[in-house]
Design a protein around this motif. Sequence first.
Motif, PDB file in Angstrom:
ATOM      1  N   THR A  51       0.831  -1.205   0.000  1.00 31.89           N
ATOM      2  CA  THR A  51       0.000   0.000   0.000  1.00 31.89           C
ATOM      3  C   THR A  51       0.862   1.251   0.000  1.00 31.89           C
ATOM      4  O   THR A  51       0.603   2.197  -0.744  1.00 31.89           O
ATOM      5  N   GLN A  52       1.928   1.256   0.817  1.00 23.66           N
ATOM      6  CA  GLN A  52       2.815   2.410   0.876  1.00 23.66           C
ATOM      7  C   GLN A  52       3.509   2.643  -0.467  1.00 23.66           C
ATOM      8  O   GLN A  52       3.588   3.768  -0.948  1.00 23.66           O
ATOM      9  N   VAL A  53       3.997   1.566  -1.070  1.00 23.59           N
ATOM     10  CA  VAL A  53       4.707   1.688  -2.343  1.00 23.59           C
ATOM     11  C   VAL A  53       3.762   2.185  -3.432  1.00 23.59           C
ATOM     12  O   VAL A  53       4.110   3.074  -4.213  1.00 23.59           O
ATOM     13  N   VAL A  54       2.551   1.641  -3.464  1.00 23.20           N
ATOM     14  CA  VAL A  54       1.583   2.072  -4.485  1.00 23.20           C
ATOM     15  C   VAL A  54       1.206   3.534  -4.270  1.00 23.20           C
ATOM     16  O   VAL A  54       1.130   4.303  -5.232  1.00 23.20           O
ATOM     17  N   ASN A  55       0.984   3.930  -3.019  1.00 20.30           N
ATOM     18  CA  ASN A  55       0.654   5.331  -2.739  1.00 20.30           C
ATOM     19  C   ASN A  55       1.772   6.259  -3.188  1.00 20.30           C
ATOM     20  O   ASN A  55       1.522   7.293  -3.813  1.00 20.30           O
ATOM     21  N   GLN A  56       3.010   5.916  -2.858  1.00 13.93           N
ATOM     22  CA  GLN A  56       4.151   6.758  -3.225  1.00 13.93           C
ATOM     23  C   GLN A  56       4.297   6.855  -4.742  1.00 13.93           C
ATOM     24  O   GLN A  56       4.472   7.948  -5.279  1.00 13.93           O
ATOM     25  N   ILE A  97      -1.117   9.482 -10.963  1.00  8.34           N
ATOM     26  CA  ILE A  97      -2.137   8.502 -11.354  1.00  8.34           C
ATOM     27  C   ILE A  97      -3.176   8.437 -10.243  1.00  8.34           C
ATOM     28  O   ILE A  97      -2.849   8.085  -9.102  1.00  8.34           O
ATOM     29  N   PRO A  98      -4.435   8.784 -10.564  1.00  9.68           N
ATOM     30  CA  PRO A  98      -5.478   8.739  -9.541  1.00  9.68           C
ATOM     31  C   PRO A  98      -5.940   7.294  -9.294  1.00  9.68           C
ATOM     32  O   PRO A  98      -6.276   6.574 -10.225  1.00  9.68           O
ATOM     33  N   VAL A  99      -5.942   6.902  -8.039  1.00 11.24           N
ATOM     34  CA  VAL A  99      -6.361   5.556  -7.660  1.00 11.24           C
ATOM     35  C   VAL A  99      -7.835   5.597  -7.275  1.00 11.24           C
ATOM     36  O   VAL A  99      -8.237   6.378  -6.411  1.00 11.24           O
ATOM     37  N   GLU A 139      -1.242 -10.759   1.712  1.00 12.99           N
ATOM     38  CA  GLU A 139       0.062 -10.227   1.296  1.00 12.99           C
ATOM     39  C   GLU A 139      -0.029  -9.500  -0.036  1.00 12.99           C
ATOM     40  O   GLU A 139       0.963  -8.987  -0.530  1.00 12.99           O
ATOM     41  N   GLU A 140      -1.209  -9.467  -0.638  1.00 11.07           N
ATOM     42  CA  GLU A 140      -1.376  -8.867  -1.955  1.00 11.07           C
ATOM     43  C   GLU A 140      -2.235  -7.616  -1.853  1.00 11.07           C
ATOM     44  O   GLU A 140      -2.827  -7.338  -0.819  1.00 11.07           O
ATOM     45  N   LEU A 141      -2.285  -6.878  -2.972  1.00 11.15           N
ATOM     46  CA  LEU A 141      -3.052  -5.647  -3.017  1.00 11.15           C
ATOM     47  C   LEU A 141      -3.762  -5.579  -4.366  1.00 11.15           C
ATOM     48  O   LEU A 141      -3.152  -5.820  -5.410  1.00 11.15           O
ATOM     49  N   VAL A 142      -5.065  -5.263  -4.333  1.00 10.85           N
ATOM     50  CA  VAL A 142      -5.839  -5.101  -5.562  1.00 10.85           C
ATOM     51  C   VAL A 142      -6.094  -3.616  -5.758  1.00 10.85           C
ATOM     52  O   VAL A 142      -6.615  -2.947  -4.873  1.00 10.85           O
ATOM     53  N   VAL A 143      -5.718  -3.113  -6.934  1.00 12.59           N
ATOM     54  CA  VAL A 143      -5.828  -1.695  -7.243  1.00 12.59           C
ATOM     55  C   VAL A 143      -6.760  -1.522  -8.442  1.00 12.59           C
ATOM     56  O   VAL A 143      -6.715  -2.313  -9.383  1.00 12.59           O
ATOM     57  N   SER A 144      -7.597  -0.472  -8.397  1.00 17.05           N
ATOM     58  CA  SER A 144      -8.460  -0.103  -9.528  1.00 17.05           C
ATOM     59  C   SER A 144      -8.182   1.344  -9.885  1.00 17.05           C
ATOM     60  O   SER A 144      -8.071   2.203  -9.009  1.00 17.05           O
ATOM     61  N   LEU A 145      -8.089   1.612 -11.179  1.00 13.39           N
ATOM     62  CA  LEU A 145      -7.856   2.967 -11.684  1.00 13.39           C
ATOM     63  C   LEU A 145      -8.954   3.276 -12.687  1.00 13.39           C
ATOM     64  O   LEU A 145      -9.229   2.475 -13.568  1.00 13.39           O
TER      65      LEU A 145
END
Length: 158
Positions: free
Chosen positions: A84-89, A96-98, A106-112
């Motif tokens: 989450t920290q890496v994706v936010n940074q 890029i708006p998330v 241990e995983e992260l799902v992101v939508s753009l």
Amino acid sequence: MDKLKAWFVSMSAREQKLVIVAAAVAVIGIFYFAIWSPMTSALETQRLALNSEKQLLTWVNEQSGRAIVLRQSSNKTLFDGSLTQVVNQTTRSANIPVARMQPQGEELVVSLDQVVFNDFLRWLDVLEKRGVVILQSDVSEVDEQGFVQVRRLQLGKA
């Protein structure tokens, strides 16, 4: 069957020999065209497919060795924090708006929602260099040219 025997016996010896030879030729022809020819044709097709698969296997083995060497030689800067920290940074620095971020173990799902395709690719490259791997993705084009919508991007640590 009795009618056939009676018909055969009623012929002259010469005609009987001719019928026997014609029957033998017919049996050989039927065997060749119904069994032998299709079988050899299928066998040849399978040989060609096998050779093609062997070539593909050789290529895959060469490429896997190359991928291992490249992976070991790459200088990825692995992160200690959370995904989450890496994706936010990285999204902040790439503008890029998330739309949504959802941790799953241990995983992260992101939508753009809508993002410039080239910016999205650059962001993925930055993530890869930071030690993030893409596990699954669902990306689709939108009406506006050059933009994509990322419905699901599942990320994990390398």
